[in-house]
Design an enzyme around this catalytic site. Sequence first.
Site, short mmCIF file in Angstrom:
data_model
loop_
_atom_site.label_atom_id
_atom_site.label_comp_id
_atom_site.label_asym_id
_atom_site.label_seq_id
_atom_site.Cartn_x
_atom_site.Cartn_y
_atom_site.Cartn_z
N HIS A 271 0.86 -1.18 0.00
CA HIS A 271 0.00 0.00 0.00
C HIS A 271 0.90 1.23 0.00
O HIS A 271 1.69 1.43 0.92
CB HIS A 271 -0.92 0.02 1.22
CG HIS A 271 -1.85 1.19 1.24
ND1 HIS A 271 -3.11 1.16 0.67
CD2 HIS A 271 -1.69 2.44 1.74
CE1 HIS A 271 -3.70 2.33 0.83
NE2 HIS A 271 -2.86 3.13 1.48
N CYS A 272 0.75 2.05 -1.03
CA CYS A 272 1.61 3.22 -1.19
C CYS A 272 0.83 4.49 -0.84
O CYS A 272 -0.09 4.87 -1.58
CB CYS A 272 2.13 3.31 -2.63
SG CYS A 272 3.27 4.69 -2.90
N PRO A 273 1.15 5.14 0.27
CA PRO A 273 0.43 6.39 0.60
C PRO A 273 0.77 7.53 -0.34
O PRO A 273 -0.01 8.49 -0.46
CB PRO A 273 0.89 6.68 2.03
CG PRO A 273 2.21 6.01 2.15
CD PRO A 273 2.15 4.79 1.29
#
Length: 392
Positions: free
Chosen positions: A168-170
């Site tokens: 998961h890439c913010p």
Amino acid sequence: MSVMVARKKVVRKWEKLPGRNTFCCDGRIMMARQKGIFYLTLFLILGTCALFFAFECRYLAVQLSPAIPVFAAVLFLFAMATLLRTSFSDPGVIPRALPDEAAFIEMEIEATNGTVPQGQRPPPRIKNFQINNQIVKLKYCYTCKIFRPPRASHCSICDNCVERFDHHCPWVGNCVGKRNYRYFYLFILSLSLLTIYIFTFNIVYVALKEVKLGWCAWDSDTAGLGLFPGCSQSLTLLTVLEVLICFFTLWSVVGLTGFHTFLVALNQTTNEDIKGSWTGKNRVQNPYSHGNIVKNCCEVLCGPLPPSVLDRRGILQQEENTAQEESCPRGPSAQEPTVAQGPGGQAEEGSAQQKDGSVPVPSLSNTEMPEEKQLTSGELPVPSQDAGQAEH
């Protein structure tokens, strides 16, 4: 009179999807709820490129070549397109099991494991699956009520199972999975090239300014901002800001690009690399690798893109009962009959009923109707001839 009218309300499937996602444009855009860092990413890219195009590009296009802003614009547009494609797309979310499907899976698990004695821990819910002569374990997700496909994992931030989950890439505001990994890789690759490009030509811009004006001594009149000896007034605070942003971005973005290039060459995900799925104590070989760098790169970056299985814009029909006031004409059973005197003393009815379109009921005399006969429900009372003559 109040009448209940059933109206069908059109509801899209994305409105009822579980998980912690945000949908825009009638379900066409899908993102995570935490989007603050994504806006910071947009601000840094747009701000740095705007300063570069506003100041350095005009000078470099005249002094060196007009192709410099053209290549910068191409890299900028490509980086923005891949960023938005990564952020706004479905990463490969797997739908949760319906209640009937979840109950069927529970029955299968109970039939396989049998009844567990009270006080004992139930066995793990795992299915074995064979891929390229390698046994792969399919784990059960207690949230989605499904056995996850190979390489899938449950994202704790978005609360969804994602196929071929990478991470998961913010910074992009979304999960990175099977359906948007190639765009994520192209984004960090193009961003690395754009950062190097802007950083290099910022240094060239400063050097050309210094060469044109000549090396100056340490003097307050020609020291510019006073940050470096021999700097002219052309070295503004904005140029220094661009150089600093590009310098610190180089270490993170270029390093991230190199790491994902290594993963693409091995056909491996970040999640598998962190967990050590193929490099642990067992030294299990990666069953998804073709043993060839070119084949692995072609499969990850150029393979067919699977369609989304969510059907976000599908239609769910829901009936909604609403009360509506309507003036309804009274039917023949609710309307009192009107009696008119015929020319021969016969009672004729019904001009009002004939106007309504109902069938007129012929009148009967006392001799034709027995006294013992009673009116049944639904029949209209017909006055006798004597009553009509009395009224006449």
